[in-house]
Write an enzyme that holds these catalytic residues in place. Sequence first.
Site, PDB file in Angstrom:
ATOM      1  CG  HIS A  65      -2.249  -0.837   0.906  1.00 30.36           C
ATOM      2  ND1 HIS A  65      -3.543  -0.406   0.757  1.00 30.36           N
ATOM      3  CD2 HIS A  65      -2.189  -2.198   0.885  1.00 30.36           C
ATOM      4  CE1 HIS A  65      -4.292  -1.495   0.533  1.00 30.36           C
ATOM      5  NE2 HIS A  65      -3.600  -2.603   0.485  1.00 30.36           N
ATOM      6  CG  ASP A  66       4.923   3.606   1.381  1.00 30.01           C
ATOM      7  OD1 ASP A  66       4.110   4.621   1.051  1.00 30.01           O
ATOM      8  OD2 ASP A  66       6.126   3.635   1.754  1.00 30.01           O
ATOM      9  CB  VAL A  69      -0.270   5.208  -3.134  1.00 31.76           C
ATOM     10  CG1 VAL A  69      -0.770   6.711  -3.233  1.00 31.76           C
ATOM     11  CG2 VAL A  69      -1.414   4.138  -3.121  1.00 31.76           C
ATOM     12  CG  ASP A  73       5.897   8.458  -0.799  1.00 29.07           C
ATOM     13  OD1 ASP A  73       5.069   7.509  -0.390  1.00 29.07           O
ATOM     14  OD2 ASP A  73       5.582   9.290  -1.351  1.00 29.07           O
ATOM     15  CB  SER A  75       2.804   9.010   0.732  1.00 26.96           C
ATOM     16  OG  SER A  75       2.557   7.773  -0.013  1.00 26.96           O
ATOM     17  N   PRO A 159      -4.587  -1.379  -6.936  1.00 24.73           N
ATOM     18  CG  PRO A 159      -3.212  -2.944  -7.284  1.00 24.73           C
ATOM     19  CD  PRO A 159      -3.571  -1.585  -6.794  1.00 24.73           C
ATOM     20  CG  HIS A 189      -3.413 -12.186  -0.886  1.00 21.71           C
ATOM     21  ND1 HIS A 189      -3.929 -11.888  -2.186  1.00 21.71           N
ATOM     22  CD2 HIS A 189      -3.017 -10.885  -0.265  1.00 21.71           C
ATOM     23  CE1 HIS A 189      -3.937 -10.359  -2.166  1.00 21.71           C
ATOM     24  NE2 HIS A 189      -3.567  -9.922  -0.964  1.00 21.71           N
ATOM     25  CG  ASP A 243      -2.988 -20.123   1.308  1.00 23.23           C
ATOM     26  OD1 ASP A 243      -3.666 -20.809   0.889  1.00 23.23           O
ATOM     27  OD2 ASP A 243      -1.820 -20.271   1.872  1.00 23.23           O
ATOM     28  CG  ASP A 251       2.310 -22.552   2.660  1.00 22.23           C
ATOM     29  OD1 ASP A 251       1.588 -21.955   2.047  1.00 22.23           O
ATOM     30  OD2 ASP A 251       1.775 -23.616   3.248  1.00 22.23           O
TER      31      ASP A 251
HETATM   32  C1  HEM Z   1      -3.254  -7.772  -6.837  1.00 21.08           C
HETATM   33  C2  HEM Z   1      -3.810  -6.684  -6.268  1.00 21.08           C
HETATM   34  C3  HEM Z   1      -4.289  -6.954  -4.590  1.00 21.08           C
HETATM   35  C4  HEM Z   1      -5.498  -6.752  -4.058  1.00 21.08           C
HETATM   36  C5  HEM Z   1      -6.534  -6.414  -5.171  1.00 21.08           C
HETATM   37  C6  HEM Z   1      -5.206  -7.041  -2.796  1.00 21.08           C
HETATM   38  C7  HEM Z   1      -6.390  -6.974  -1.681  1.00 21.08           C
HETATM   39  C8  HEM Z   1      -6.140  -7.379  -0.671  1.00 21.08           C
HETATM   40  C9  HEM Z   1      -7.690  -7.488   0.217  1.00 21.08           C
HETATM   41  C10 HEM Z   1      -8.885  -7.073  -0.081  1.00 21.08           C
HETATM   42  C11 HEM Z   1      -7.112  -7.758   1.452  1.00 21.08           C
HETATM   43  C12 HEM Z   1      -8.203  -7.815   2.728  1.00 21.08           C
HETATM   44  C13 HEM Z   1      -7.824  -6.702   3.546  1.00 21.08           C
HETATM   45  C14 HEM Z   1      -8.496  -6.598   4.852  1.00 21.08           C
HETATM   46  O1  HEM Z   1      -9.814  -7.246   5.034  1.00 21.08           O
HETATM   47  O2  HEM Z   1      -7.980  -6.329   5.720  1.00 21.08           O
HETATM   48  C15 HEM Z   1      -5.756  -8.301   1.240  1.00 21.08           C
HETATM   49  C16 HEM Z   1      -5.077  -8.410   2.452  1.00 21.08           C
HETATM   50  C17 HEM Z   1      -3.737  -8.524   2.181  1.00 21.08           C
HETATM   51  N1  HEM Z   1      -2.749  -8.290   1.246  1.00 21.08           N
HETATM   52 FE1  HEM Z   1      -3.476  -7.790  -0.488  1.00 21.08          FE
HETATM   53  N2  HEM Z   1      -4.120  -7.386  -2.506  1.00 21.08           N
HETATM   54  C18 HEM Z   1      -3.265  -7.186  -3.509  1.00 21.08           C
HETATM   55  C19 HEM Z   1      -2.046  -7.402  -3.516  1.00 21.08           C
HETATM   56  C20 HEM Z   1      -1.089  -7.574  -2.608  1.00 21.08           C
HETATM   57  C21 HEM Z   1       0.234  -7.401  -2.550  1.00 21.08           C
HETATM   58  C22 HEM Z   1       1.128  -6.968  -3.668  1.00 21.08           C
HETATM   59  C23 HEM Z   1       0.744  -7.760  -1.361  1.00 21.08           C
HETATM   60  C24 HEM Z   1       2.049  -7.870  -0.689  1.00 21.08           C
HETATM   61  C25 HEM Z   1       3.056  -8.137  -1.380  1.00 21.08           C
HETATM   62  C26 HEM Z   1      -0.339  -8.072  -0.479  1.00 21.08           C
HETATM   63  C27 HEM Z   1      -0.619  -8.519   0.829  1.00 21.08           C
HETATM   64  C28 HEM Z   1      -1.630  -8.880   1.373  1.00 21.08           C
HETATM   65  C29 HEM Z   1      -1.502  -9.254   2.922  1.00 21.08           C
HETATM   66  C30 HEM Z   1      -0.469  -9.794   3.651  1.00 21.08           C
HETATM   67  C31 HEM Z   1      -2.963  -9.357   3.302  1.00 21.08           C
HETATM   68  C32 HEM Z   1      -3.405  -9.993   4.722  1.00 21.08           C
HETATM   69  C33 HEM Z   1      -3.671  -8.734   5.450  1.00 21.08           C
HETATM   70  C34 HEM Z   1      -4.063  -9.034   7.125  1.00 21.08           C
HETATM   71  O3  HEM Z   1      -4.186 -10.166   7.307  1.00 21.08           O
HETATM   72  O4  HEM Z   1      -4.182  -7.904   7.868  1.00 21.08           O
HETATM   73  N3  HEM Z   1      -1.340  -7.900  -1.256  1.00 21.08           N
HETATM   74  N4  HEM Z   1      -5.236  -7.589   0.129  1.00 21.08           N
END
Ligand code: HEM
Length: 328
Positions: A65-66, A69, A73, A75, A159, A189, A243, A251
């Site tokens: 998220h950093d 956007v 940085d 932000s 995204p 994820h 997952d 994994d």
């Molecule tokens: C491809 C576009 C992506 C979308 C649309 C997306 C969307 C989301 C959404 C909707 C959640 C749930 C947020 C919540 O309810 O708190 C989430 C969680 C998460 N995302 Fe993504 N994500 C994307 C890419 C990424 C990337 C690139 C990373 C890191 C390299 C990432 C790491 C995570 C992690 C680790 C969680 C779990 C957070 C938690 O358990 O608090 N995501 N993501």
Amino acid sequence: MGCSSTSCSVAVALLLLALGASGQLQVGFYSKSCPSAESTVASIVRAASASDSTILPALLRLQFHDCFVRGCDASVLIKGGNNSAEVDNAKHQGLRGLDVIDSAKAQLETQCPGVVSCADIVILAARDAVAFTGGPSFDVPTGRLDGKVSNLRDADVLPDVHDSAQVLRSKFAAGGLDDKDLVLLSAAHTVGTTACFFMQDRLYNFPLAGGGRGSDPSIPVDFLAELKSRCAPGDFNTRVPLDRGSERVFDTSILRNIRNGFGVIASDAALYDDASTVDVVDSYSGLLGTIFGPYFRQDFADSMVKMGSIGVITGSNGEVRKLCSKFN
Ligand code: HEM
């Protein structure tokens, strides 16, 4: 061996280009100016996870998220008045771990005042979060400065869970990331959870081919029943593992889940909807995965480093904030 003036200047130009391309970041940037920087961040992350293990996935998400956007940085850490800061954008919904970055910063300010940027702390904390959930341990280049801008609307570019593979591809490409990075980074994820908020449309309000709305028909029947039992209509807050069956361990099971139709959020499932991303998913999780599988960890780490170089500020356009939540 010497070089002619022409070949020397070409060599210097190439070197400068290479340095420029990496944004002049370097591994161990703080080794002299603040030798404890990396170990301090690691110990703060470790301590935070001891009291709340769900903080690790949150810190990994924070880097995404950093960096997406305005670049990496910090932000996203700025807290404004009247809901006008970037972090107030709904695209950052559910973002956590900012307080962990603030704590690391506070400790580092007592050890080496004005030296370690918040942007680097975000990157280091995400790196540690990966290792602490059983993922790869890897070096990350540092030396970023903190930005001086935070606008609510800047986060619109992030995204979205409803984006198709094509839209995800173009949003990643804007940061210099390709399909391999898209799949590998989405595989983050493998840890963490989503709020049912992000599942509502997929389960109950999905536009159907024949008209009307219902459940995403690509979800296998049994899995749909399982997801619906976890996320009732209108339930925005319950959290569901991203997952299925393996949310605490870093994994490749997330990729097997996506391959088998058990992707939980729509954007993960979409990766199995597009020939090019299907190939990448398969290369790590299908038959070939038994050959390429071992490289998943290294490839993931490489993609994290690549994402960590998006829009990095070095030189004079940034600052090292005293407080991560406020411009100096
Ligand atoms: C491809 C576009 C992506 C979308 C649309 C997306 C969307 C989301 C959404 C909707 C959640 C749930 C947020 C919540 O309810 O708190 C989430 C969680 C998460 N995302 Fe993504 N994500 C994307 C890419 C990424 C990337 C690139 C990373 C890191 C390299 C990432 C790491 C995570 C992690 C680790 C969680 C779990 C957070 C938690 O358990 O608090 N995501 N993501």
